[in-house]
Design a protein around this motif. Sequence first.
Motif, PDB file in Angstrom:
ATOM      1  N   HIS A 136       0.852  -1.183   0.000  1.00  0.00           N
ATOM      2  CA  HIS A 136       0.000   0.000   0.000  1.00  0.00           C
ATOM      3  C   HIS A 136       0.890   1.236   0.000  1.00  0.00           C
ATOM      4  N   CYS A 150      -4.281   5.783  -0.679  1.00  0.00           N
ATOM      5  CA  CYS A 150      -3.295   4.756  -1.027  1.00  0.00           C
ATOM      6  C   CYS A 150      -2.846   4.981  -2.464  1.00  0.00           C
ATOM      7  N   GLU A 165      -0.909   2.953  -4.290  1.00  0.00           N
ATOM      8  CA  GLU A 165      -0.558   1.711  -5.000  1.00  0.00           C
ATOM      9  C   GLU A 165      -1.863   1.007  -5.369  1.00  0.00           C
ATOM     10  N   PHE A 166      -2.075   0.717  -6.635  1.00  0.00           N
ATOM     11  CA  PHE A 166      -3.372   0.142  -7.048  1.00  0.00           C
ATOM     12  C   PHE A 166      -3.470  -1.278  -6.507  1.00  0.00           C
ATOM     13  N   CYS A 167      -3.985  -1.413  -5.289  1.00  0.00           N
ATOM     14  CA  CYS A 167      -3.847  -2.658  -4.533  1.00  0.00           C
ATOM     15  C   CYS A 167      -5.036  -3.595  -4.663  1.00  0.00           C
ATOM     16  N   HIS A 176      -9.304  -0.065  -4.650  1.00  0.00           N
ATOM     17  CA  HIS A 176      -8.146   0.726  -4.196  1.00  0.00           C
ATOM     18  C   HIS A 176      -8.461   2.224  -4.114  1.00  0.00           C
ATOM     19  N   MET A 218      -9.563   3.388  -0.927  1.00  0.00           N
ATOM     20  CA  MET A 218      -8.652   3.299   0.212  1.00  0.00           C
ATOM     21  C   MET A 218      -8.129   4.710   0.488  1.00  0.00           C
TER      22      MET A 218
HETATM   23 CU1  CUA Z   1      -3.926   0.071  -0.847  1.00  0.00          CU
HETATM   24 CU2  CUA Z   1      -4.321   0.967  -2.924  1.00  0.00          CU
END
Ligand code: CUA
Length: 667
Positions: A613, A648, A650-652, A656, A659
Amino acid sequence: MLPGNRKVVHAAISILAVVLLLGLSACQTGAAGPSTAAPAAGLSASAADVAKARNLTPDDVTAALKTYVPGGKYDDYYMFASGGQSGQVFVIGLPSMRLLKTIAVFTPESWQGYGQGEEDTMKILDEGKFKSNPILWGDTHHPALSETNGQYDGQYLFINDKANGRIAVIDLRDFRTKQIVKNPVMINNHGGAFVTPNTDYIIDPSQYAVPLDFQYAPISEYKEKYRGLITYWKFDRRKGRIDTAQSFAIEVPPYWQDLCDAGKLASDGWAFCGSFNSEMATGGIEEGKPSFESGSAQRDMDYLHVMNWKKAEEVVKAGKAQTINGMRVIRLSTAVSEGILYLAPEPKSPHGSDVTPKGDYVVVGGKLDPHVTIFSFKKMQDAIAKQSFDRDSFGVPVFKFNEVMEAQVELGLGPLHTVFDDQGYAYTSLFLDSGVVKWSLGAPYRTEGGWKRVEHIPTQYNLGHLTAVEGDTVQPGGKFVVALNKWSVDRFLTVGPLHPQNLQLIDITGSKMQVLYDAPAGVGEPHYAQIIKAERLKPWKVYPEAGWNARAQAKDPNATMPGQEKVERRGKTVEIWMRAMRSNFNPERITVKKGDHVIWHITNIERTEDATHGFALPGYNINMSIDPGETVTVEFDVTESGVFTYYCTEFCSALHLEMAGYFMVEP
Ligand code: CUA
Ligand code: CUK
């Protein structure tokens, strides 16, 4: 895959290659049309058509087959390349030459959240400051992998910052920088980092002479007051840190010291550093005096510094060093009287100083000399035993060239650096001739034909360093050489006047060297690189447990597991313990007042590989990467009121974008 299967696959590939080549040659001679090229079992009949359509020669196809690593298959080697002025280190897989990572070292890097607010990385960069000046870039030149018994052990990587006289320590469990040390006595370096065979020390010589300890002296006092310094940083492997208190340095004359290499096996306990301004030129082109360029190239010989560092270590332990700004420095006169420092004349603006695998010879290039000069360590020892010296103007013993020189091999114009293979050959970069020269070593490496130029292969262009598989260890791995070229005129699509650097992979297994692949690096100038067999590294895929502190390589006291999330106010300080997982932060709303001080801990509790993240706080110059299992902390003063949205980066996960959270700052 079982080794047996691997062999079968290799055999199959060779057969494919042969079939392809035959097919192609046939096409080219017009004996058979592409459609009649014999298809090999499992090989698409159209492969030869593709090669023809793309104008690939048989050599191109062989090169492609030798370097192509299908998606999902791993490279055999890691190459760690200096990132030059980017201040970073590049991690490249071989033979594919794919860039796998840029390790943030001396320069902030936002993807990794390095130096973008995260406390521990800010502290690491802060360790590298010069007095009160923060230094947020570096000029990295020479990466050095940690060694055990003269072989890479895959544990640590060190790299120098030439500009600011610093060394960094990278832990290869997580490929992250752990420490930067600033030399407390010297403003610049160059010839580091080079490790001794068991990584007791990291050798770090200065380049441009200055008065020690950042003192001022007019340049008219150059000979009296200006000095070089060769620092031996003590590495504490258990702590994974350089121990500055156990480190020491040797004061040397104000010749501009250049690259070093540590002795090994036969020469273990010694180190060798070139130099190139034994003229002690002081410039002054603006006053009509000779420029450094010409002033430092007057004499036929400069000096290879030959140092007994084991002796130096004893001398320091005996209290004969002088502590300057916390660094124990063996003064020049002590280095001479104790038999620590010797000089060997080396021809014409030398560069490179490379110890052969058995530690018996030192190979030196000459920027203005078409030869490499090979010095014998044994002959140096004989000269010391016989006390057969001249003296330089500082009283340092100077070997007689003919008494310590073993051989000279004429290679071409501008020989710089030399690496070795497993067959008794050396490979030297030619800067002016733009190429790699293969030459044979004399006994005990090769019984016949020793010390002879064998073959030259052109590179594009102006080759600086080259590197070979484990090619500077006691047991080189052969197979590949990589040429780290400075220029790439006409090799790639134009991207403006600043062209990429060009890293060329060269196959050295055949009777003739072959360039296999051009890998442009558009992010900085790699000087040196080292190539290590991949199996020597044991990197982590996720941190060992959730709540990990990457700098300490231990559980973080502020690790926040589910249920432990909280916000506490103590006077004007607001401390936040936050948890991150797909796809939310907890807490999601934080309210503070302008003028508060915030300490914010975030733990990524994920145990899933690559479930990273990010954490961005706009307006406050903060971006962090919170790798799986990691706990990070950011601390800042709340200087602006308003509503800020953290999220966040980061494309988690699919959600996402959700987030996120609100950071509310009341006026
Ligand atoms: Cu955690 Cu995007
Ligand atoms: S130096 Cu760059 S090409 Cu810094 Cu090793 Cu020779």
